[in-house]
Design a protein around this motif. Sequence first.
Motif, PDB file in Angstrom:
ATOM      1  N   LEU A   1       0.794  -1.227   0.000  1.00 54.43           N
ATOM      2  CA  LEU A   1       0.000   0.000   0.000  1.00 54.43           C
ATOM      3  C   LEU A   1       0.828   1.280   0.000  1.00 54.43           C
TER       4      LEU A   1
ATOM      5  N   ALA B   1       0.203   4.501  -2.015  1.00 52.28           N
ATOM      6  CA  ALA B   1      -0.919   5.407  -1.762  1.00 52.28           C
ATOM      7  C   ALA B   1      -0.469   6.707  -1.088  1.00 52.28           C
TER       8      ALA B   1
ATOM      9  N   LEU C   1       0.662  -7.548   0.215  1.00 49.82           N
ATOM     10  CA  LEU C   1       0.096  -6.800   1.334  1.00 49.82           C
ATOM     11  C   LEU C   1       0.750  -7.099   2.673  1.00 49.82           C
TER      12      LEU C   1
ATOM     13  N   GLY D   1       3.814  -7.582   5.368  1.00 49.52           N
ATOM     14  CA  GLY D   1       4.941  -6.691   5.645  1.00 49.52           C
ATOM     15  C   GLY D   1       4.475  -5.630   6.602  1.00 49.52           C
ATOM     16  N   SER D   2       4.741  -5.856   7.872  1.00 54.15           N
ATOM     17  CA  SER D   2       4.249  -4.930   8.887  1.00 54.15           C
ATOM     18  C   SER D   2       5.026  -3.625   8.873  1.00 54.15           C
TER      19      SER D   2
ATOM     20  N   PHE E   1       3.605   0.401   7.497  1.00 53.70           N
ATOM     21  CA  PHE E   1       3.062   1.560   8.203  1.00 53.70           C
ATOM     22  C   PHE E   1       4.014   2.023   9.293  1.00 53.70           C
ATOM     23  N   GLY E   2       5.181   2.450   8.894  1.00 49.51           N
ATOM     24  CA  GLY E   2       6.160   2.915   9.879  1.00 49.51           C
ATOM     25  C   GLY E   2       6.556   4.343   9.590  1.00 49.51           C
TER      26      GLY E   2
ATOM     27  N   TRP F   1       6.201   5.534   5.999  1.00 50.37           N
ATOM     28  CA  TRP F   1       4.846   5.904   5.587  1.00 50.37           C
ATOM     29  C   TRP F   1       4.572   7.372   5.938  1.00 50.37           C
ATOM     30  N   VAL F   2       4.921   7.753   7.185  1.00 52.65           N
ATOM     31  CA  VAL F   2       4.717   9.145   7.620  1.00 52.65           C
ATOM     32  C   VAL F   2       5.530  10.088   6.744  1.00 52.65           C
TER      33      VAL F   2
ATOM     34  N   THR G   1       4.059  10.449   3.223  1.00 50.55           N
ATOM     35  CA  THR G   1       2.837  11.260   3.208  1.00 50.55           C
ATOM     36  C   THR G   1       3.195  12.741   3.340  1.00 50.55           C
TER      37      THR G   1
END
Lengths: 911, 92
Positions: free
Chosen positions: A68, A71, A239, A241-242, A245-246, A249-250, A253
Amino acid sequence: MLSANIVLFTALAYVALLFLVAFVSDVRSRKGWLGLVHSPLVYTLSISVYCTSWTFYGAVGSAARSGLEFATIYLGPTLVFVGWWFLLRKLVRIGRIHRTSSIGDLISSRYGKSTSLAVLVTLIAVIGTTPYIALQLKAVTASFQVVAEATGTSLLGIPTRDIDIRTGFWVAAGMAVFTILFGTRNIDANEHHHGVVAAIALEALVKLVALLAVGLYVVFWIAGGVPEVFRLPAAATVLQGSETFGARWVALTFLSATAIVCLPRQFQITVVENADENHLRTAGWLFPLYLFLISLFTLPIAIVGLATLPPGSNPDMFVLTLPMLHDQSALALLVFIGGFSSATSMVIVASIALSIMVSNHIVMPIALRLPRRSAGVSGDVKTLLLVSRRISIGVILLLGFAYFVASAQSDALASMGLIAFAGVAQFLPSLIGGLYWYQASKAGAFVGLLGGVLVWGYTLLLPSFEGGSVIPASLFQEGPWGIADLRPQALFGTEGVDPLVHSLVWSLGINVALFVLVSLVRDQKPLERLQATLFIDVFRNPADNEARFIRRSAAIDDLYILAQRILGTDQAYRLFRDFARQQGSRDSLPQPDTEFIAHLERQLAGGIGAASARVMVSQVITGETISLDELMRLVDETQQVIEYSQQLEHKSQELQITARQLREANERLRALDAQKDDFLSQVSHEVRTPMASIRSFSEILLSGDDLTSEQSKRFLGIIHNETLRLTRLLDEILDLSHLERGELNWSLRPIDASAVLARAVETCQGMAAGVTVEVRNDAGSVEVLGHSDRLAQVFINLISNAIKHNTGADPRLSIHSTIIDGRFVVDVQDNGPGIDPADRERIFSKFSRAWSTDRPSTTGAGLGLAISRAILRRMNGTLDLLPATGQGACFRVTLPLRQNADQSPRAAAEG
Amino acid sequence: MTWKKARDATLVLTVVGALGLLPPVLPFFDRPVTVFGMPLIVVYVFGAWLALIVLARWLSNRLPRHVARETTLGPADEDAVSGDRPPGGEPG
């Protein structure tokens, strides 16, 4: 299978269409028919120049590698546009009022029209954008080769060593021609390029349609439905792969949110090309919707591509190779044109934005500093600008092409998109600080930008060349001169962090720190201060205010020559004529007052940038002073307006309260006035009845000689009685008015209230014949402060009323005294007809007799209860009619006991 | 809804949108659950995204329009010289 010729022909036909659209829009707008070009839809579509071929092809590649994460590149801009009211609206307003021509111009203009700042911003923009342009050339070239040479191997994606640089060259040359034709048509004070915007909007539609078509085809034809896509084993690989969202990701964005504002091409389209601020309202939701749609099928395409294409295929080309695998030539061609669109639109807008920056902020300052060869002829600056812009477009594309050739053999370009984002993100502190922080100074912005860019170059740009021959690998492993703390991707031991996050934190951290610190230490120059206020309070201070603070004068001829040099004869003539009309002058030349000079400078700034415009205007003006006092006042004014409005609000609340009190007081006064009138008419009426009787009997006595002495005596008796009644009435009225005004001829002393009550009951025994009187005393002997005769008068009045007005068959009267809460309470209850609820309060007013309607007036003047109440009030007591219980009426007298009576007046006085 | 409320709601929407699409919240939805055959996290990200767009559209019509006192654009060349009275008359 598509042959190279078909692909080439389609691409050329598409380019011809773009030229046609641009040409028609340009011609139409020149004639003033803006129509569709001047619409929020076209504005929104043109903003989608954000989606380059890097996102067109690369988003699927990114999804195939990191799920993801792709995105984030769209979520940042979505948030910025959803909150358009706060940042974008301000940018657009400033851009329009101050005729901002680029992001460099905006930053330079905000910090006192600084040339050095403009140069720095331009250099950063060029450094960041050139590789980005190279990336687009590479994408177009690679996609052309894939789609045109569809052999079995091309489905894997073209190996980088086989990239055909000739295709890249022709693409670059074509773009240069297009951009020069439509991007440098004129020096326009608005920098609006209607033809370019129309072409970009068309390309935005093509990209969207192409991606949606592939997406629908892949999901519903190849996979057979949405759930089927996610049931493929590849979906789990993509999808899982933890780490998605680390911190990365921040950072992504944040970067993309920054890029949508700070990228020179985005600034060009969103701010400079904006024709109407209200278009932002539509773009605020429509652009996020565009991003949503364009990324809707990214994930399914990546999953299906991984599942169905042979292992080793290049995921960056899935969008193109999936239709080819299934022999959908037309679809593949559409995708190629879509990718071509996204690449060309980015290249066109970016090179226009950069050429404006280079010509305004680098060429112009140099030209201004060169010794003047001639006196300057009409339009010479304009020609210089146009030529320099055309050359810069050529040079920028050539640079991009050179970069493409140099790095064609390596994969260094792959990460170039994010590196460029991080580079332009360095503008953010100066930009946001400039829009919201009054103290932000030019020195702070310059040092912050420089520091941030150096760190960015060292930690992110430099490592992107790793593996090449220029930079030794030891630099990355051991650091320069073996200093481990200075390793580009592990500054001061910050190891194990994602390189992008690492670079972003360090570069922006240092940027912000330097910006804030230096701004706090170094003072602003007056012009900086003025610009700061004009920018930050843009919604309060119109740009015209500038004329209030800068006083300068010039010869109108010099100004006219200057305007002609920059704008050309026609535009300069119209500008001067219009302003002259506005001044109310019949002459075609306006008065060269400060207001006009400020207006002229702003117009010139639209063409050559604020810094250059200021330098050029300064050359012809004499005696410039910036009024510091005025400036300080302006800064204070904002503060004052806020304070005044608060004070005003406060005052108006006070006024409302006062008005309400006055209204209440007025109502009370009117009621009192009405009471007074009533009282007077009642008194007259009461006095008239006995007077009439006295008069008539006196007349009879005077005229009647034949009256017997007995008759005379009777008449005299009547006259006597009437006079007595009159006297009693007048006494009562006097008594009442004394009581009410507090003029007393009796004082309060301790008395036994129970004894007084007993005496009153005894007095009334005489008239109580036939009435059962029941007396109950639960209070015993009670000491109150009062006057015994007056208190007896009250009790007698109440008891006699209860007896007189009790018309029942078995009249009963009960008198009950007790002590409640420190007060002596006497209830006088009868079982008569009771009192109409409507009369409950009225009976205590003067001359009211609730029972009087069917009674002769001889029973009293109706002052008894009013007097009783006044007497009791004087003794700090009360007289009330208790709520009706259904049987008769019950009056209650209360009096404070002596110890309480002592305290209460004092307590009242203290309170 | 007054325009001030719409403005505040826009700010709240932006902030909540940002928080909802960042790590502390996102990993919460990253679990092996499917909704209509799609993984929960995918449905959440795209659903939240769409909700943002719909709400932004709804709010955008409640924010005041900018009334420019500028004369309508004439031919492009005239842009430079047509009146550029500063826009105003808007609560800011």
